[in-house]
Design a protein around this motif. Structure first.
Motif, PDB file in Angstrom:
ATOM      1  N   ALA A 208       0.826  -1.205   0.000  1.00  0.00           N
ATOM      2  CA  ALA A 208       0.000   0.000   0.000  1.00  0.00           C
ATOM      3  C   ALA A 208       0.864   1.260   0.000  1.00  0.00           C
ATOM      4  N   ILE A 209       1.923   1.252   0.809  1.00  0.00           N
ATOM      5  CA  ILE A 209       2.803   2.425   0.892  1.00  0.00           C
ATOM      6  C   ILE A 209       3.505   2.674  -0.427  1.00  0.00           C
ATOM      7  N   ARG A 210       3.987   1.625  -1.068  1.00  0.00           N
ATOM      8  CA  ARG A 210       4.679   1.781  -2.357  1.00  0.00           C
ATOM      9  C   ARG A 210       3.752   2.397  -3.397  1.00  0.00           C
ATOM     10  N   LYS A 211       2.519   1.903  -3.460  1.00  0.00           N
ATOM     11  CA  LYS A 211       1.582   2.457  -4.436  1.00  0.00           C
ATOM     12  C   LYS A 211       1.219   3.891  -4.079  1.00  0.00           C
ATOM     13  N   PHE A 212       1.068   4.159  -2.799  1.00  0.00           N
ATOM     14  CA  PHE A 212       0.748   5.507  -2.336  1.00  0.00           C
ATOM     15  C   PHE A 212       1.854   6.497  -2.704  1.00  0.00           C
ATOM     16  N   GLU A 213       3.086   6.089  -2.501  1.00  0.00           N
ATOM     17  CA  GLU A 213       4.226   6.967  -2.783  1.00  0.00           C
ATOM     18  C   GLU A 213       4.429   7.184  -4.281  1.00  0.00           C
ATOM     19  N   SER A 214       4.050   6.194  -5.082  1.00  0.00           N
ATOM     20  CA  SER A 214       4.296   6.303  -6.523  1.00  0.00           C
ATOM     21  C   SER A 214       3.171   6.993  -7.277  1.00  0.00           C
ATOM     22  N   GLY A 215       2.035   7.185  -6.627  1.00  0.00           N
ATOM     23  CA  GLY A 215       0.887   7.809  -7.285  1.00  0.00           C
ATOM     24  C   GLY A 215       0.592   9.191  -6.737  1.00  0.00           C
ATOM     25  N   SER A 216      -0.276   9.899  -7.421  1.00  0.00           N
ATOM     26  CA  SER A 216      -0.679  11.241  -6.971  1.00  0.00           C
ATOM     27  C   SER A 216      -1.999  11.132  -6.220  1.00  0.00           C
ATOM     28  N   TYR A 217      -1.917  10.526  -5.043  1.00  0.00           N
ATOM     29  CA  TYR A 217      -3.125  10.283  -4.249  1.00  0.00           C
ATOM     30  C   TYR A 217      -3.131  11.147  -2.987  1.00  0.00           C
ATOM     31  N   ASP A 218      -4.325  11.583  -2.606  1.00  0.00           N
ATOM     32  CA  ASP A 218      -4.495  12.190  -1.281  1.00  0.00           C
ATOM     33  C   ASP A 218      -4.538  11.100  -0.219  1.00  0.00           C
ATOM     34  N   SER A 219      -5.108   9.945  -0.610  1.00  0.00           N
ATOM     35  CA  SER A 219      -5.235   8.834   0.320  1.00  0.00           C
ATOM     36  C   SER A 219      -5.233   7.527  -0.458  1.00  0.00           C
ATOM     37  N   LEU A 220      -5.108   6.444   0.285  1.00  0.00           N
ATOM     38  CA  LEU A 220      -5.169   5.106  -0.314  1.00  0.00           C
ATOM     39  C   LEU A 220      -5.778   4.172   0.721  1.00  0.00           C
ATOM     40  N   VAL A 221      -6.700   3.317   0.295  1.00  0.00           N
ATOM     41  CA  VAL A 221      -7.353   2.395   1.219  1.00  0.00           C
ATOM     42  C   VAL A 221      -7.256   0.962   0.691  1.00  0.00           C
ATOM     43  N   SER A 222      -7.301   0.012   1.609  1.00  0.00           N
ATOM     44  CA  SER A 222      -7.363  -1.392   1.214  1.00  0.00           C
ATOM     45  C   SER A 222      -8.816  -1.756   0.954  1.00  0.00           C
ATOM     46  N   VAL A 223      -9.022  -2.562  -0.090  1.00  0.00           N
ATOM     47  CA  VAL A 223     -10.387  -2.887  -0.509  1.00  0.00           C
ATOM     48  C   VAL A 223     -10.509  -4.363  -0.876  1.00  0.00           C
ATOM     49  N   ARG A 224     -11.758  -4.793  -1.013  1.00  0.00           N
ATOM     50  CA  ARG A 224     -12.104  -6.103  -1.556  1.00  0.00           C
ATOM     51  C   ARG A 224     -13.203  -5.905  -2.582  1.00  0.00           C
ATOM     52  N   GLU A 225     -13.214  -6.777  -3.576  1.00  0.00           N
ATOM     53  CA  GLU A 225     -14.216  -6.643  -4.629  1.00  0.00           C
ATOM     54  C   GLU A 225     -15.600  -7.005  -4.093  1.00  0.00           C
ATOM     55  N   VAL A 226     -16.585  -6.236  -4.498  1.00  0.00           N
ATOM     56  CA  VAL A 226     -17.978  -6.506  -4.129  1.00  0.00           C
ATOM     57  C   VAL A 226     -18.506  -7.640  -5.016  1.00  0.00           C
ATOM     58  N   PRO A 227     -19.048  -8.717  -4.439  1.00  0.00           N
ATOM     59  CA  PRO A 227     -19.634  -9.788  -5.249  1.00  0.00           C
ATOM     60  C   PRO A 227     -20.710  -9.224  -6.171  1.00  0.00           C
ATOM     61  N   HIS A 228     -20.837  -9.797  -7.372  1.00  0.00           N
ATOM     62  CA  HIS A 228     -21.726  -9.199  -8.375  1.00  0.00           C
ATOM     63  C   HIS A 228     -23.168  -9.075  -7.879  1.00  0.00           C
ATOM     64  N   GLU A 229     -23.615 -10.024  -7.022  1.00  0.00           N
ATOM     65  CA  GLU A 229     -25.008  -9.945  -6.568  1.00  0.00           C
ATOM     66  C   GLU A 229     -25.258  -8.746  -5.648  1.00  0.00           C
ATOM     67  N   PHE A 230     -24.166  -8.163  -5.101  1.00  0.00           N
ATOM     68  CA  PHE A 230     -24.296  -6.984  -4.248  1.00  0.00           C
ATOM     69  C   PHE A 230     -23.775  -5.717  -4.933  1.00  0.00           C
ATOM     70  N   ASN A 231     -23.477  -5.812  -6.200  1.00  0.00           N
ATOM     71  CA  ASN A 231     -22.998  -4.650  -6.946  1.00  0.00           C
ATOM     72  C   ASN A 231     -23.998  -3.503  -6.807  1.00  0.00           C
ATOM     73  N   PRO A 232     -23.549  -2.279  -6.578  1.00  0.00           N
ATOM     74  CA  PRO A 232     -24.484  -1.160  -6.367  1.00  0.00           C
ATOM     75  C   PRO A 232     -25.429  -0.922  -7.536  1.00  0.00           C
ATOM     76  N   HIS A 233     -25.050  -1.374  -8.739  1.00  0.00           N
ATOM     77  CA  HIS A 233     -25.935  -1.233  -9.890  1.00  0.00           C
ATOM     78  C   HIS A 233     -27.088  -2.228  -9.834  1.00  0.00           C
ATOM     79  N   TRP A 234     -26.984  -3.209  -8.929  1.00  0.00           N
ATOM     80  CA  TRP A 234     -28.047  -4.189  -8.749  1.00  0.00           C
ATOM     81  C   TRP A 234     -28.709  -4.063  -7.373  1.00  0.00           C
ATOM     82  N   THR A 235     -28.439  -2.984  -6.665  1.00  0.00           N
ATOM     83  CA  THR A 235     -29.078  -2.764  -5.366  1.00  0.00           C
ATOM     84  C   THR A 235     -30.018  -1.561  -5.461  1.00  0.00           C
TER      85      THR A 235
END
Length: 230
Positions: A120-147
């Protein structure tokens, strides 16, 4: 880049009493995050922020620095995480010690993939980000386009679109924060009063089991995960 790791561990948990030092798989919950911090090569300094002397004592036994007892004003049930972070930055600024960014590491998400913090730190330092968070993919059945959201007794697509996406293959990839890592530039924290800012990067924490400990049911899930591994 000087990065301060902060492990926030308040006493007085209601959902899981004493959860930050409760034994999970024979080890205090706090210990899983301390181990992840010890594995990092890129954090400049790491500290425990707690209002509990018992948690601080346990943290020190586990090998993490706890330079202060967090004041009660920053330890209420409704205290936002950013206030805990700002208090810590002010503590070090009083001794003329400054950091370019903060890495918030919550004990309640104990299972991090190996090397996640430094990735996370390496990606944060190499990009132009204000912040960086760890994430997990949302399963398709819970995708916001289907909620849907309820408004005046009726449902509307949560994204605000008028027409629903009919095919799973056309759904955009979406993510949810998993709580394992939050990285934010100090200037964003202090000037915008935000842990996110305007540009948010991400790193996937998909290589480990997921649980965010808030209830006894969550704790049972974590125990099952460890049992399955053993």
């Amino acid at each position: 880049m000087r990065i301060l790791g902060i492990i926030p561990a308040r006493g007085g948990s209601k959902g899981i009493p004493g959860k930050n030092i409760k034994k999970l798989g024979g080890k205090p919950l706090l210990g899983y995050t301390v181990d992840s911090v010890a594995d990092s090569k890129l954090l400049t300094k790491s500290i425990l922020s707690s209002d509990s002397e018992e948690i601080i004592r346990t943290g020190k036994q586990l090998g993490v620095e706890a330079p202060f007892i967090r004041p009660a004003d920053f330890s209420r049930d409704d205290t936002p995480s950013i206030e805990v972070v700002k208090h810590t930055l002010a503590f070090f600024a009083a001794s003329n010690e400054y950091f370019d960014a903060v890495c918030l590491l919550q004990p309640t998400t104990p299972f991090r993939s190996k090397g996640l913090i430094d990735d996370a730190i390496r990606k944060f330092e190499s990009g132009s980000y204000d912040s960086l968070v760890s994430v997990r993919e949302v399963p398709h059945e819970f995708n916001p386009h289907w909620t849907f959201e309820e408004t005046n007794g009726r449902l509307q697509i949560a994204t605000g679109e008028k027409k629903i996406i009919s095919r799973r293959q056309e759904l955009p990839k979406t993510f949810h924060r998993d709580g394992a890592v939050y990285l934010t530039k100090t200037e964003v924290i202090l000037k915008q009063n935000s842990l996110y800012g305007d540009t948010i990067g991400y790193v996937e924490n998909s290589g480990s089991d997921y649980v965010n400990l808030d209830t006894e049911a969550d704790w049972e899930k974590a125990e099952k995960i460890l049992k399955a591994k053993s």
